[in-house]
Design a protein around this motif. Structure first.
Motif, mmCIF file in Angstrom:
data_model
loop_
_atom_site.group_PDB
_atom_site.id
_atom_site.type_symbol
_atom_site.label_atom_id
_atom_site.label_comp_id
_atom_site.label_asym_id
_atom_site.label_seq_id
_atom_site.Cartn_x
_atom_site.Cartn_y
_atom_site.Cartn_z
ATOM 1 N N TYR A 164 14.613 9.861 -9.074
ATOM 2 C CA TYR A 164 13.478 9.653 -8.664
ATOM 3 C C TYR A 164 12.515 8.731 -8.552
ATOM 4 C CZ TYR A 164 14.590 11.271 -14.005
ATOM 5 O OH TYR A 164 14.810 11.966 -14.546
ATOM 6 N N ASP A 165 13.368 7.937 -6.752
ATOM 7 C CA ASP A 165 13.007 7.265 -6.460
ATOM 8 C C ASP A 165 13.323 7.354 -4.921
ATOM 9 O OD1 ASP A 165 12.668 4.914 -7.446
ATOM 10 O OD2 ASP A 165 15.175 4.098 -7.131
ATOM 11 N N VAL A 166 12.822 8.935 -4.907
ATOM 12 C CA VAL A 166 12.746 9.910 -3.793
ATOM 13 C C VAL A 166 11.646 9.324 -3.312
ATOM 14 C CG1 VAL A 166 13.011 11.894 -2.716
ATOM 15 C CG2 VAL A 166 14.842 11.077 -3.474
ATOM 16 N N VAL A 167 11.266 9.649 -1.308
ATOM 17 C CA VAL A 167 10.009 9.277 -1.554
ATOM 18 C C VAL A 167 9.796 10.730 -1.036
ATOM 19 C CG1 VAL A 167 8.112 7.995 0.445
ATOM 20 C CG2 VAL A 167 9.580 7.097 -1.384
ATOM 21 N N ASP A 168 8.559 11.764 -1.522
ATOM 22 C CA ASP A 168 8.181 12.606 -0.696
ATOM 23 C C ASP A 168 8.083 12.619 0.702
ATOM 24 O OD1 ASP A 168 7.826 15.587 -0.825
ATOM 25 O OD2 ASP A 168 5.972 15.187 -1.109
ATOM 26 N N PRO A 169 8.017 13.088 1.692
ATOM 27 C CA PRO A 169 7.926 12.596 3.106
ATOM 28 C C PRO A 169 6.207 13.816 3.126
ATOM 29 C CG PRO A 169 9.389 14.590 3.036
ATOM 30 C CD PRO A 169 9.741 14.164 2.073
ATOM 31 N N ASN A 170 6.107 14.765 2.815
ATOM 32 C CA ASN A 170 4.703 15.721 2.606
ATOM 33 C C ASN A 170 3.748 14.847 1.418
ATOM 34 O OD1 ASN A 170 6.206 17.134 4.042
ATOM 35 N ND2 ASN A 170 6.649 19.034 2.214
ATOM 36 N N ALA A 171 3.421 13.655 0.986
ATOM 37 C CA ALA A 171 2.707 13.107 0.021
ATOM 38 C C ALA A 171 1.339 12.406 0.973
ATOM 39 C CB ALA A 171 3.456 11.795 -1.003
ATOM 40 N N PRO A 172 0.320 12.692 0.231
ATOM 41 C CA PRO A 172 -0.625 12.634 1.033
ATOM 42 C C PRO A 172 -0.403 10.681 1.317
ATOM 43 C CG PRO A 172 -1.135 12.650 -1.029
ATOM 44 C CD PRO A 172 0.084 13.167 -0.939
ATOM 45 N N ILE A 173 -0.960 10.476 2.322
ATOM 46 C CA ILE A 173 -0.796 8.993 2.405
ATOM 47 C C ILE A 173 -2.406 8.528 2.053
ATOM 48 C CG2 ILE A 173 -0.638 6.779 4.391
ATOM 49 C CD1 ILE A 173 0.795 8.551 6.313
ATOM 50 N N ASP A 174 -2.025 7.068 1.190
ATOM 51 C CA ASP A 174 -3.653 6.461 0.619
ATOM 52 C C ASP A 174 -3.713 5.737 2.146
ATOM 53 O OD1 ASP A 174 -5.433 5.195 -0.924
ATOM 54 O OD2 ASP A 174 -4.162 4.897 -2.098
ATOM 55 N N THR A 175 -4.875 5.881 2.584
ATOM 56 C CA THR A 175 -5.151 4.985 3.807
ATOM 57 C C THR A 175 -6.205 3.388 3.025
ATOM 58 O OG1 THR A 175 -7.149 6.338 3.696
ATOM 59 C CG2 THR A 175 -5.354 6.982 5.654
ATOM 60 N N GLU A 176 -6.465 4.022 2.562
ATOM 61 C CA GLU A 176 -7.289 3.045 1.776
ATOM 62 C C GLU A 176 -6.776 1.746 1.176
ATOM 63 O OE1 GLU A 176 -10.801 2.088 -2.308
ATOM 64 O OE2 GLU A 176 -10.230 4.189 -1.495
ATOM 65 N N PHE A 177 -5.646 2.314 0.692
ATOM 66 C CA PHE A 177 -4.552 1.051 0.484
ATOM 67 C C PHE A 177 -4.234 0.366 1.447
ATOM 68 C CE2 PHE A 177 -0.498 -0.650 -0.998
ATOM 69 C CZ PHE A 177 -0.713 -1.049 -2.524
ATOM 70 N N ILE A 178 -3.683 1.028 2.774
ATOM 71 C CA ILE A 178 -3.267 0.699 3.304
ATOM 72 C C ILE A 178 -4.169 -0.538 4.431
ATOM 73 C CG2 ILE A 178 -2.302 1.553 5.609
ATOM 74 C CD1 ILE A 178 -0.953 3.506 4.249
ATOM 75 N N ASN A 179 -5.091 -0.368 3.891
ATOM 76 C CA ASN A 179 -6.421 -0.452 5.010
ATOM 77 C C ASN A 179 -6.556 -1.623 4.361
ATOM 78 O OD1 ASN A 179 -6.877 0.928 6.875
ATOM 79 N ND2 ASN A 179 -8.507 1.761 6.183
ATOM 80 N N THR A 180 -7.088 -1.785 3.051
ATOM 81 C CA THR A 180 -7.012 -3.549 1.632
ATOM 82 C C THR A 180 -5.615 -3.906 1.623
ATOM 83 O OG1 THR A 180 -8.025 -2.107 0.062
ATOM 84 C CG2 THR A 180 -7.180 -3.788 0.007
ATOM 85 N N VAL A 181 -4.071 -3.456 1.805
ATOM 86 C CA VAL A 181 -3.186 -4.452 1.871
ATOM 87 C C VAL A 181 -3.269 -5.286 4.050
ATOM 88 C CG1 VAL A 181 -1.070 -4.300 2.284
ATOM 89 C CG2 VAL A 181 -2.074 -3.056 0.259
ATOM 90 N N ASN A 182 -3.747 -4.241 4.686
ATOM 91 C CA ASN A 182 -3.830 -4.823 5.766
ATOM 92 C C ASN A 182 -4.723 -5.885 5.683
ATOM 93 O OD1 ASN A 182 -1.382 -3.429 6.803
ATOM 94 N ND2 ASN A 182 -3.150 -1.283 7.786
ATOM 95 N N LYS A 183 -5.836 -5.669 5.616
ATOM 96 C CA LYS A 183 -7.024 -6.575 5.335
ATOM 97 C C LYS A 183 -6.483 -7.858 4.457
ATOM 98 C CE LYS A 183 -12.218 -6.671 4.130
ATOM 99 N NZ LYS A 183 -12.863 -6.856 3.176
ATOM 100 N N ALA A 184 -6.179 -7.799 3.421
ATOM 101 C CA ALA A 184 -5.612 -9.213 3.161
ATOM 102 C C ALA A 184 -4.418 -9.712 3.837
ATOM 103 C CB ALA A 184 -4.596 -8.446 1.444
ATOM 104 N N LYS A 185 -4.079 -9.183 4.564
ATOM 105 C CA LYS A 185 -3.365 -10.145 5.407
ATOM 106 C C LYS A 185 -3.328 -10.374 6.640
ATOM 107 C CE LYS A 185 1.099 -7.654 4.440
ATOM 108 N NZ LYS A 185 2.742 -6.054 5.012
ATOM 109 N N ARG A 186 -4.744 -10.491 6.588
ATOM 110 C CA ARG A 186 -5.668 -11.338 8.058
ATOM 111 C C ARG A 186 -5.491 -12.502 7.849
ATOM 112 N NH1 ARG A 186 -10.520 -7.708 9.884
ATOM 113 N NH2 ARG A 186 -10.794 -8.068 7.466
#
Length: 139
Positions: A56-78
């Protein structure tokens, strides 16, 4: 008498129904339905490794990347200076403009005074380094 009770009971049901419909209309008017859920990016989280040999902990390499979430996390780290144009609190004012107003030129002797040794200071430094027991207060 039975007709009066039936009539009063019917009026009570109608009044209750009107009250319920008014309450439902007010709730529908002010309700805000949230359908997009995610992790709060402003909360610090620990990265934990998954369990070994777990299917259950396997990350699917073909899974779509949530760019909105990644952008929000990067904005919070600034840092706050990168997020905002001006300080938001009085405490942020103390280092907001941290760049020097003038570029320091080390060759300009008017502003840059290097530490220079004279004969007496050279002798005193040599004495302190060679005999540390002779330092004042270590008698």
């Amino acid at each position: 008498m039975a007709q009066k009770d039936a009539k009063n009971e019917m009026e009570n049901l109608i009044a209750e129904n009107q009250l319920l419909t008014e309450a439902i209309k007010m709730e529908e008017k002010h309700i805000k339905l949230v359908e997009n859920y995610g992790i709060n990016p402003f909360r610090k989280r620990e990265a934990l490794a998954g369990k070994p040999n777990s299917p259950y902990d396997v990350v699917d390499p073909n899974a779509p990347i949530d760019t909105e979430f990644i952008n929000t996390v990067n904005k919070a780290k600034r840092s706050p200076t990168e997020k905002f144009e001006c300080p938001q609190t009085a405490a942020q004012e103390y280092g907001w403009f941290s760049r020097p107003l003038l570029v320091q030129d080390r060759a300009d002797r008017r502003y840059h005074h290097q530490h220079k040794y004279q004969d007496i200071t050279l002798f005193n430094e040599f004495l302190i380094r060679s005999c540390p027991t002779m330092i004042k207060g270590d008698n």
